[in-house]
Scaffold this motif. Structure first.
Motif, short mmCIF file in Angstrom:
data_model
loop_
_atom_site.label_atom_id
_atom_site.label_comp_id
_atom_site.label_asym_id
_atom_site.label_seq_id
_atom_site.Cartn_x
_atom_site.Cartn_y
_atom_site.Cartn_z
N TYR A 4 32.15 6.97 -35.83
CA TYR A 4 31.16 5.89 -35.76
C TYR A 4 31.87 4.61 -35.33
N PRO A 5 31.46 3.99 -34.22
CA PRO A 5 32.05 2.68 -33.89
C PRO A 5 31.61 1.66 -34.93
N LEU A 6 32.49 0.81 -35.38
CA LEU A 6 32.15 -0.14 -36.45
C LEU A 6 31.82 -1.50 -35.87
N SER A 7 30.76 -2.08 -36.36
CA SER A 7 30.37 -3.41 -35.89
C SER A 7 29.55 -4.10 -36.97
N LEU A 8 29.43 -5.41 -36.81
CA LEU A 8 28.56 -6.18 -37.69
C LEU A 8 27.36 -6.60 -36.85
N SER A 9 26.17 -6.42 -37.36
CA SER A 9 24.97 -6.77 -36.59
C SER A 9 23.92 -7.33 -37.53
N LEU A 10 23.71 -8.64 -37.44
CA LEU A 10 22.77 -9.30 -38.37
C LEU A 10 21.59 -9.87 -37.61
N ALA A 11 20.38 -9.55 -38.05
CA ALA A 11 19.19 -10.14 -37.42
C ALA A 11 19.09 -11.61 -37.86
N GLU A 12 18.77 -12.51 -36.92
CA GLU A 12 18.69 -13.94 -37.26
C GLU A 12 17.54 -14.22 -38.22
N ARG A 13 16.47 -13.43 -38.13
CA ARG A 13 15.36 -13.54 -39.08
C ARG A 13 15.01 -12.13 -39.53
N PHE A 14 14.48 -11.98 -40.72
CA PHE A 14 14.07 -10.65 -41.20
C PHE A 14 12.56 -10.45 -41.00
N VAL A 15 11.84 -11.51 -40.60
CA VAL A 15 10.38 -11.39 -40.42
C VAL A 15 9.92 -12.14 -39.18
N ALA A 16 8.76 -11.74 -38.67
CA ALA A 16 8.08 -12.39 -37.55
C ALA A 16 6.60 -12.12 -37.79
N PRO A 17 5.69 -12.72 -37.01
CA PRO A 17 4.28 -12.44 -37.27
C PRO A 17 3.98 -10.93 -37.29
N ARG A 18 3.49 -10.46 -38.42
CA ARG A 18 3.10 -9.05 -38.67
C ARG A 18 4.27 -8.07 -38.55
N VAL A 19 5.50 -8.57 -38.70
CA VAL A 19 6.70 -7.72 -38.60
C VAL A 19 7.68 -8.06 -39.71
N ALA A 20 8.28 -7.03 -40.33
CA ALA A 20 9.40 -7.24 -41.27
C ALA A 20 10.48 -6.22 -40.93
N LEU A 21 11.73 -6.59 -41.18
CA LEU A 21 12.85 -5.69 -40.92
C LEU A 21 13.51 -5.29 -42.23
N VAL A 22 13.91 -4.03 -42.31
CA VAL A 22 14.51 -3.49 -43.54
C VAL A 22 15.74 -2.66 -43.16
N GLY A 23 16.78 -2.69 -44.00
CA GLY A 23 17.94 -1.82 -43.83
C GLY A 23 18.78 -2.24 -42.63
N ASP A 24 19.36 -1.23 -41.96
CA ASP A 24 20.26 -1.54 -40.85
C ASP A 24 19.56 -2.31 -39.73
N ALA A 25 18.25 -2.21 -39.62
CA ALA A 25 17.52 -3.00 -38.61
C ALA A 25 17.70 -4.49 -38.89
N ALA A 26 17.88 -4.85 -40.16
CA ALA A 26 18.08 -6.26 -40.53
C ALA A 26 19.56 -6.61 -40.59
N HIS A 27 20.39 -5.65 -41.05
CA HIS A 27 21.82 -5.96 -41.25
C HIS A 27 22.65 -4.69 -41.20
N GLY A 28 23.45 -4.56 -40.17
CA GLY A 28 24.38 -3.43 -40.08
C GLY A 28 25.75 -3.93 -40.49
N VAL A 29 26.31 -3.39 -41.58
CA VAL A 29 27.56 -3.94 -42.13
C VAL A 29 28.72 -2.95 -41.94
N HIS A 30 29.93 -3.43 -42.16
CA HIS A 30 31.13 -2.58 -42.11
C HIS A 30 31.08 -1.62 -43.32
N PRO A 31 31.42 -0.35 -43.15
CA PRO A 31 31.30 0.56 -44.30
C PRO A 31 32.44 0.44 -45.30
N ILE A 32 33.22 -0.66 -45.24
CA ILE A 32 34.43 -0.76 -46.06
C ILE A 32 34.15 -0.55 -47.55
#
Ligand SMILES: Cc1cc2nc3c(=O)[nH]c(=O)nc-3n(C[C@H](O)[C@H](O)[C@H](O)COP(=O)(O)OP(=O)(O)OC[C@H]3O[C@@H](n4cnc5c(N)ncnc54)[C@H](O)[C@@H]3O)c2cc1C
Length: 409
Positions: free
Chosen positions: A273-301
């Motif tokens: 698995y290539p490792l990267s950090l990926s953070l959504a700037e917002r977790f919500v938008a009109p009629r949309v919410a983000l959960v889990g890796d869609a919102a924050h992909g972290v290092h598995p350390i």
């Protein structure tokens, strides 16, 4: 307008099913759309992929009715040992040692194989009233409107709901289509993931060796003689190691692993698995919410990715079920912002914390090495500080949603 569901979840990996179960048990109608065909994943054999589930995540899985069917498939993590290491030199004499006996809540976490967790989710989704699972179908478009959101699948089918939740992983299309930008960076590190058989019993101890090229985690699986391996290396080194045959791969692993568990043999499929950090700037938008890796992909350390996602699940389910009871519009931005306020800071702080730990430890600078060895020695010698770290590892700190406290919503 009557929608096809109250909530439509794009993504049926792990957080999607957990959220669907929590919402349906609270009385909401949910559709889950997953790109992967469910049978293919449910029929997977032993492949060594496993998660370290924190105690708080166990409580959520208990509350949504999954734990009873998983209890005989988990390995309690009774001890965690972390040490600074160099291939071939063994662990440094100063190491961190966390023993579950020091906290009253029980084991800090549990190792559970991906195949068992997914199967339990699939079975529960298929038998819980209020959940419709559409697998082997992809969400390709979404259109928010004042009264709801319409979602188009690759087959051309259009579904409507009050809210669309993106549980579609790091490359979240739901986030991209909602105009939510991501921040992040690669580490030029890749995790080699597999499982090993070892001669001696691991006795429920998880080990983390911090090597200059990246951490090596040895995580105990049920039965005493198998462990899951997450072995981070520079991407160039990982690519070269992954290309080796099994014997040469094992020869590369052995000096890093050491001999504390006696003889070792490869026992799982080898993934990278290539490792990267990926953070959504917002977790919500009109009629949309983000959960889990869609919102924050972290290092598995520290094995926290899924645990963080399950905190999102608990928080969003609580916000939405309470909003439903008050008769509020579930996709209204003021409802969604309650969720964002609750989760965004915690998730971002943890993601950046993992990033810092990785940078501090994946480094051979002698001063940094001395500093972290002394830091580990200090934590080891102060019981109060050590218990604080253990409660953190068990996921018990912070503003926990009810499901993670073991309470119904
Ligand atoms: C090497 C490694 C080790 C890890 N170890 C641990 C650990 O020990 N403990 C821990 O807590 N976490 C761990 N993690 C993190 C954990 O694996 C992730 O956080 C977790 O799998 C994220 O789940 P998710 O449901 O959010 O996303 P995913 O598992 O990525 O699922 C996303 C789903 O969305 C579907 N999808 C994507 N696009 C669409 C679309 N357009 N339409 C429909 N469906 C779509 C996909 O098919 C997939 O099923 C580890 C990660 C790695 C890489």
């Amino acid at each position: 307008m009557e929608h096809d569901a109250d909530i439509l979840i794009a993504g049926g990996g792990l957080n999607g099913p957990a959220l669907a179960l929590a919402l349906a048990q609270g009385g909401l109608r949910v559709i889950v759309v997953d790109a992967r065909p469910a049978p293919a994943r449910a029929e997977a054999g032993f492949d060594g992929r496993a998660y370290a589930l924190a105690l708080a995540s166990k409580r959520l899985l208990t509350m949504i009715g999954l734990w009873d069917s998983l209890a005989d498939k988990v390995q309690p993590m009774r001890q965690i040992k972390a040490s600074d290491g160099h291939a071939g030199q063994g662990a440094s004499p100063l190491f961190l040692h966390f023993d579950s006996a020091e906290i009253e809540e029980g084991p800090m976490g549990f190792m559970l194989e991906d195949r068992h967790l997914y199967r339990a989710f699939l079975q529960a989704m298929q038998t819980t009233p209020g959940i419709t699972l559409i697998s082997g179908e992809t969400v390709v478009a979404q259109q928010p409107a004042p009264t709801g959101v319409s979602v188009t699948l690759a087959s051309g089918r259009v579904l409507t709901a009050g809210l669309l939740v993106g549980c579609d992983g790091r490359g979240s299309g739901v986030a991209a289509r909602a105009g939510i930008r991501r921040q992040g960076w690669g580490y030029d590190q890749t995790a080699l993931v597999t499982a090993v058989w070892h001669e001696k019993d691991h006795e429920g101890t998880a080990q983390q060796f911090f090597m200059p090229s990246g951490p090596l985690a040895i995580l105990p699986l049920p039965g005493g003689h198998h462990s899951s391996i997450v072995w981070s290396e520079s991407t160039a080194a990982a690519t070269a190691i992954q290309a080796l045959d099994d014997a040469a791969y094992l020869a590369a692993l052995r000096p890093r692993f050491g001999d504390f568990l006696g003889q070792i043999k490869l026992a799982g499929i080898r993934f990278t698995y290539p490792l990267s950090l990926s953070l959504a700037e917002r977790f919500v938008a009109p009629r949309v919410a983000l959960v889990g890796d869609a919102a924050h992909g972290v290092h598995p350390i520290a094995g926290q990715g899924l645990n963080l996602g399950l905190r999102d699940v608990g928080a969003l389910a609580e916000v939405l079920i309470e909003a439903m009871r008050r008769g509020e519009d579930l996709g209204a931005i003021d409802v969604l912002e309650r969720y964002q306020r609750w989760r965004r800071f915690d998730a971002t702080a943890l993601a950046l914390g993992m990033d810092t730990v990785n940078r501090l430890f994946s480094n051979d600078n002698p001063l940094l090495r001395l500093g972290r060895d002394l830091g580990m020695g200090l934590v080891s010698s102060l019981p109060g500080l050590r218990r604080g770290f253990m409660r953190q590892a068990a996921g018990l700190s912070g503003d926990l949603p009810k499901l993670l406290r073991g309470q119904p919503i």
